[in-house]
Scaffold this motif. Structure first.
Motif, PDB file in Angstrom:
ATOM      1  N   ILE A   1     -26.062 -23.852 -20.359  1.00  0.00           N
ATOM      2  CA  ILE A   1     -26.778 -23.288 -19.029  1.00  0.00           C
ATOM      3  C   ILE A   1     -28.547 -24.041 -18.534  1.00  0.00           C
ATOM      4  CG2 ILE A   1     -28.601 -21.803 -17.805  1.00  0.00           C
ATOM      5  CD1 ILE A   1     -26.141 -19.881 -18.552  1.00  0.00           C
ATOM      6  N   ALA A   2     -29.367 -24.266 -20.135  1.00  0.00           N
ATOM      7  CA  ALA A   2     -30.450 -24.196 -19.949  1.00  0.00           C
ATOM      8  C   ALA A   2     -30.839 -25.429 -21.348  1.00  0.00           C
ATOM      9  CB  ALA A   2     -31.615 -23.920 -19.424  1.00  0.00           C
TER      10      ALA A   2
ATOM     11  N   SER B   1     -23.724 -20.023 -21.811  1.00  0.00           N
ATOM     12  CA  SER B   1     -23.425 -18.881 -21.335  1.00  0.00           C
ATOM     13  C   SER B   1     -21.582 -18.679 -21.585  1.00  0.00           C
ATOM     14  CB  SER B   1     -23.037 -18.670 -20.220  1.00  0.00           C
ATOM     15  OG  SER B   1     -23.017 -17.564 -18.773  1.00  0.00           O
TER      16      SER B   1
ATOM     17  N   ASN C   1     -30.654 -13.466 -12.219  1.00  0.00           N
ATOM     18  CA  ASN C   1     -31.973 -14.008 -12.539  1.00  0.00           C
ATOM     19  C   ASN C   1     -31.938 -14.206 -13.980  1.00  0.00           C
ATOM     20  OD1 ASN C   1     -33.058 -14.972  -9.787  1.00  0.00           O
ATOM     21  ND2 ASN C   1     -33.285 -12.889 -10.017  1.00  0.00           N
TER      22      ASN C   1
ATOM     23  N   PRO D   1     -34.693 -28.506 -12.271  1.00  0.00           N
ATOM     24  CA  PRO D   1     -33.427 -27.574 -12.815  1.00  0.00           C
ATOM     25  C   PRO D   1     -33.956 -27.004 -14.256  1.00  0.00           C
ATOM     26  CG  PRO D   1     -33.142 -29.529 -11.953  1.00  0.00           C
ATOM     27  CD  PRO D   1     -34.788 -29.889 -11.970  1.00  0.00           C
ATOM     28  N   ALA D   2     -32.536 -25.965 -14.638  1.00  0.00           N
ATOM     29  CA  ALA D   2     -32.794 -25.970 -16.448  1.00  0.00           C
ATOM     30  C   ALA D   2     -32.034 -26.553 -16.985  1.00  0.00           C
ATOM     31  CB  ALA D   2     -31.873 -24.238 -15.975  1.00  0.00           C
ATOM     32  N   SER D   3     -30.933 -26.795 -16.579  1.00  0.00           N
ATOM     33  CA  SER D   3     -29.659 -27.470 -16.966  1.00  0.00           C
ATOM     34  C   SER D   3     -30.856 -29.254 -17.760  1.00  0.00           C
ATOM     35  CB  SER D   3     -28.635 -28.130 -16.466  1.00  0.00           C
ATOM     36  OG  SER D   3     -29.121 -29.137 -14.759  1.00  0.00           O
TER      37      SER D   3
ATOM     38  N   THR E   1     -31.199 -20.931  -7.087  1.00  0.00           N
ATOM     39  CA  THR E   1     -31.412 -22.446  -7.199  1.00  0.00           C
ATOM     40  C   THR E   1     -30.808 -22.812  -8.424  1.00  0.00           C
ATOM     41  OG1 THR E   1     -33.884 -22.052  -7.575  1.00  0.00           O
ATOM     42  CG2 THR E   1     -33.695 -21.743  -5.451  1.00  0.00           C
ATOM     43  N   GLY E   2     -31.166 -22.439  -9.736  1.00  0.00           N
ATOM     44  CA  GLY E   2     -31.044 -22.405 -10.648  1.00  0.00           C
ATOM     45  C   GLY E   2     -32.216 -23.791 -11.704  1.00  0.00           C
TER      46      GLY E   2
ATOM     47  N   ILE F   1     -35.438 -18.211 -14.984  1.00  0.00           N
ATOM     48  CA  ILE F   1     -34.182 -19.301 -14.296  1.00  0.00           C
ATOM     49  C   ILE F   1     -33.889 -18.781 -13.530  1.00  0.00           C
ATOM     50  CG2 ILE F   1     -32.317 -20.349 -14.912  1.00  0.00           C
ATOM     51  CD1 ILE F   1     -32.709 -20.531 -17.452  1.00  0.00           C
ATOM     52  N   ASP F   2     -33.670 -19.479 -11.710  1.00  0.00           N
ATOM     53  CA  ASP F   2     -33.345 -18.542 -10.708  1.00  0.00           C
ATOM     54  C   ASP F   2     -32.053 -18.790  -9.813  1.00  0.00           C
ATOM     55  OD1 ASP F   2     -32.762 -18.878  -7.795  1.00  0.00           O
ATOM     56  OD2 ASP F   2     -34.838 -18.118  -7.977  1.00  0.00           O
ATOM     57  N   ALA F   3     -31.231 -17.279 -10.072  1.00  0.00           N
ATOM     58  CA  ALA F   3     -30.374 -17.887  -9.712  1.00  0.00           C
ATOM     59  C   ALA F   3     -29.813 -18.050  -8.592  1.00  0.00           C
ATOM     60  CB  ALA F   3     -29.615 -15.947  -9.936  1.00  0.00           C
TER      61      ALA F   3
END
Length: 393
Positions: A215-216, A204, A254, A235-237, A275-276, A271-273
């Motif tokens: 981000i992921a 991003s 999202n 976690p997306a990360s 919770t991540g 990817i939830d905006a």
């Protein structure tokens, strides 16, 4: 408004054909005469020859933009006249050597050489168009007011950033992009970039600072099963992609990623905006696509094909020959357009009875309806909204 057969007709100002009468739920061609080429600028879009259209987007004025991938150009359909023009790219240079380089930056986009990107994204608030180059490893932007092209992200073809960061945490212009493929603009103006094989990341660029971050996706993540997602529920990360391609984002922030698996299987991951956390919301099943839970379905597309689009609580997913819609509240998938048979046909009739060949892009028209890049048929097509807005009578 009146009923003709099973279709409702309604009058609506389309962005390429003013006051056109299109059956609700029907499909029509809006650009391309079916022959592959790069001609017709200055005339009606439906009479033009276009080559492998991909990556559609709608500008703030309602204009339709798309990638003419075969000829290394970005073309535009005027919202008032339906006229087609080229707004970026000079095509492949003599000798066929493509060197995106810095050439053309700071000058009119029509004088610049652009790479072989297959997606577009538009920031309507800033009036900026973003385009990637998958082979030259850059993202560039065109100011739609001035038509000047600028570098946006990516430095050159050399990875001079030791370790896996590739410039994350610094200016996007100094970062190394491995294979920028998918683009989307978030609600705050951040630009999302899928950095595909062999980088496996979603990155991003901050819309205010120009700083790039991951981000992921974990670089060189070969340590998870190829036919499965890695990290779902966490976690997306810390998650991994097999091959992150297209990306979309909703109004809440999202993020949805087309994660292309081995043999062309599509997983759509969200990817939830807040919770991540990352999860699969469509694909990954064994059922031939029809009606039912989205995660039970076997969705496939060839490399470079397909797309994602989010409209409110509905996720649209394109494969090579069909478009599906997913109710994000219930997780239920339904066919939206296409029979699944490869070819061309169905204009003027219901979109579900149409045939496509290698869908390469989707764009949402404000007020409803989808623009579809029907790549191998050398056409852009439009699917009218499936429901009548009584205010359009």
């Amino acid at each position: 408004t009146r009923v003709i057969g099973a279709l409702l007709l309604h009058q609506v100002a389309l962005p390429w054909r003013a006051e056109a009468l299109v059956p609700s739920g029907a499909i029509v061609t809006i650009a391309g005469n079916g022959s592959s080429g790069s001609s017709g600028d200055g005339g009606p879009a439906t009479s033009a020859a276009i080559g492998n259209p991909y990556g559609t987007a709608i500008g703030p004025d309602g204009a339709v933009y798309f990638v003419d991938a075969e000829h290394f150009r970005i073309r535009r359909i005027d919202p008032a006249t339906g006229t087609i023009t080229t707004i970026a790219g000079i095509g492949l240079p003599p000798g066929g050597y493509l060197d995106d380089g810095p050439n053309g930056d700071g000058a009119p986009a029509t004088s610049a050489q652009i790479g072989d990107g297959i997606t577009l994204a538009i920031d309507r608030a800033r009036n900026q168009l973003y385009l990637p180059s998958t082979s030259i490893l850059r993202v560039r932007r065109v100011d739609l007011a001035t038509r000047i092209i600028h570098a946006f992200a990516g430095d050159d073809m050399n990875d001079d950033h030791p370790g896996p960061s590739d410039g994350d945490g610094g200016p996007a212009l100094n970062a190394f992009l491995m294979t920028p493929t998918g683009l989307a603009v978030g609600p705050g103006g951040d630009v999302l970039i899928t950095d595909g094989l062999p980088s496996y990341r979603l990155r991003s660029v901050d819309g205010t600072t120009g700083i790039i971050s991951r981000i992921a996706g974990i670089e060189d993540a070969f340590d998870f099963p190829i036919a499965e997602t890695g990290g779902d529920g966490g976690p997306a990360s810390e998650a991994s992609f097999h091959n992150a391609q297209r990306v979309a984002v909703d109004a809440a922030g999202n993020i949805y990623v087309q994660d292309l698996q081995l043999y062309g299987e599509i997983f759509v991951r969200r990817i939830d905006a807040v919770t991540g956390l990352i999860d699969t919301v469509a694909g990954g099943g064994t059922t031939i696509p029809g009606s039912g839970p989205a995660t039970d379905m076997l969705l496939t597309a060839s490399t470079g094909s397909g797309d994602l689009l989010v409209d409110g609580g509905t996720l649209f997913i394109a494969t090579d020959t069909r478009i599906f819609q997913v109710d994000l509240a219930t997780g239920q998938l339904e066919p939206f357009a296409g029979t699944g048979a490869t070819g061309f046909g169905g204009d003027g009739g219901p979109a579900l009875a149409a045939r496509f060949d290698h869908i390469g892009g989707l764009a949402l028209v404000p007020g409803g309806g989808l623009v579809v890049a029907d790549s191998y048929n050398a056409r852009l097509r439009y699917i009218a909204p499936g429901a009548i807005d009584p205010r359009l009578d």
